[in-house]
Design an enzyme around this catalytic site. Sequence first.
Site, PDB file in Angstrom:
ATOM      1  N   GLU A  10       5.897  29.573  15.532  1.00 18.12           N
ATOM      2  CA  GLU A  10       7.097  28.804  15.192  1.00 18.12           C
ATOM      3  C   GLU A  10       7.298  27.686  16.199  1.00 18.12           C
ATOM      4  OE1 GLU A  10      11.956  29.229  14.699  1.00 18.12           O
ATOM      5  OE2 GLU A  10      10.718  31.012  14.981  1.00 18.12           O
ATOM      6  N   LYS A  23      11.987  51.902  14.180  1.00 19.53           N
ATOM      7  CA  LYS A  23      11.567  50.766  13.344  1.00 19.53           C
ATOM      8  C   LYS A  23      12.467  50.557  12.136  1.00 19.53           C
ATOM      9  CE  LYS A  23       6.855  51.570  14.892  1.00 19.53           C
ATOM     10  NZ  LYS A  23       5.474  51.935  14.552  1.00 19.53           N
ATOM     11  N   HIS A  57      13.674  20.437  14.900  1.00 22.08           N
ATOM     12  CA  HIS A  57      12.676  21.107  14.065  1.00 22.08           C
ATOM     13  C   HIS A  57      11.898  20.098  13.229  1.00 22.08           C
ATOM     14  CE1 HIS A  57      12.989  25.522  14.391  1.00 22.08           C
ATOM     15  NE2 HIS A  57      14.156  25.240  14.930  1.00 22.08           N
TER      16      HIS A  57
END
Length: 593
Positions: free
Chosen positions: A272, A404, A578
């Site tokens: 990312e 989890k 971004h």
Amino acid sequence: MNGEPQLKTHHLQQRKQQKEQQMVKSETEQQQQQSPIPLFTLYVTNGVFFCLFFSVAYFLLHRWRDKVRTSSPLHVVTLSEIAAIVSLIASVIYLLGFFGIGFIHPITSRASSDDELELEDEDVNTTLIAKEDSRAPGSCGAGVIDCSVVTTALPQTQVVIAAPAAEFAITPTQLNDDDKEVINAVVSGSTPSYSLESKLGDCRRAAAIRREAVQRLTGKSLAGLPLEGFDYDSILGQCCEMPIGYVQLPVGVAGPLLLDGREYTVPMATTEGCLVASTNRGCKAIHLSGGATSVLLRDGMTRAPVVRFPTAMRAAHLKFFLEDPMNFDGLSVVFNRSSRFAMLQRIQCAIAGKNLYIRFTCSTGDAMGMNMVSKGVQNVLDYIQNDFPDMDIIGISGNFCSDKKPAAVNWIEGRGKSVVCEAIIKEEVVKKVLKTNVAALVELNMLKNLAGSAVDGALGGFNAHASNIVSAIYIATGQDPAQNVESSHCITMMEAVNDGRDLHVSVSMPSIEVGTVGGGTQLASQSACLNLLGVKGASTETPGAHARLLATIVAGSVLAGELSLMSALAAGQLVKSHMKYNRSSKDMSKVAS
């Protein structure tokens, strides 16, 4: 015979140079003959139209802005606006006609001449290609396009045409006759793919054979998935079964993170854009403000089996027995036999009808500890089976752990390491580095992280993007990425301090599940990242010290990430950053071809 193609090639080069010189000369002569207009007149005309274009464009924009402000209809135009629109169109037509033709003409003329040269020399080029390429037909090294050639006879020429891209091309690997036999056995099903390592005794060879078999069975290419350069022996029976290669992830660093008086360079594996850069900016703000401090509140991994009894009364009897302080020492001795690092801390029970869920909590040293605590739980279950023979063990995990999965029990009781990290960011740092102000950050945090998360019914998600930082550090340091779910439980708090000048920011993370030994931490790349943080392997001085330090570093990095992202939102920088750093400029259609 070998010198004949060379002479032809030399002759071609001379012909090309002569034609290019003639073309340039002819273009110069044409320009001299076809330019009766003086250069001074051209300069003045171009300048007039340039000024006209920019002046009328500015006038129209100014007028339309005034109409928007006064809510006037845009389609109603005055005489001056009509004249400005006509002038704008005329100037655009002139500028495009003048400069566009001059730009396109030499390109098209040169392209046409190049085509003529290529057509004239095609016979020599194709002959050279046919003589130089003596490879046997087959797949190319990239494994994407079939590079076998097809020769087609045309009048007076011999043209070499590449075959169209195949739907699938098997990546070539170095295989001998024995390997081919094994591949055929795997493809036919006579040899199970999962047994290759044990049968061959060579993990790398097993991965190569399995990879080839997968390509043949699926008809899909694995080109681009690396095979070489990885130690397959290191993952046997521990990290991954039936490997066919490995995935590459970029690792960036953020920092230095000044935490508890020490500086850390934090590795982050992510795809990312902006994430590492944003965390790095948060680290800078923390460093310039004197650093952050952390507190470890709890350290204990959990496992909760589910057992069933004939009646709810019998289930309650076991609950009372396990939670009785008088029985804890005896149960601890049985539990702690699983490992010299396992130390039972407490037992918590919950009943659902005649089913009993038993949550064991224990310390696990520098290991994350799931296997360690599971062994201890099994020891206790075997021990109490003598006193409760009617107990039916349904499963070693009954989801009361909870592993989890987002669960309130982890948010409230904690799991793994529970850490609080805080920092006071100075007013000038908020303005100069974070490009916002204290009041805006406090208001945004209240409305987004607190009220907004309450509106959406968040469970442990009272933060901006803690999961981003946790996942990136987990992958880089060999943690279990799936445990990012509960490890990202976080509440971010912000308030103005020192008479409203400075910002107090903190993150509370009750269930950070990390370890520095076992699992993926022993792989070469992940071990290097742990070494960068100074927490590689087990602590020789204090058991569990490295894992606890890693948990505080995770919390400190989350603090930096929260601070930077919230500042970007408050300053309206998120979309801009971004679009600048998280958008690829590559033409993916060309890359794929």
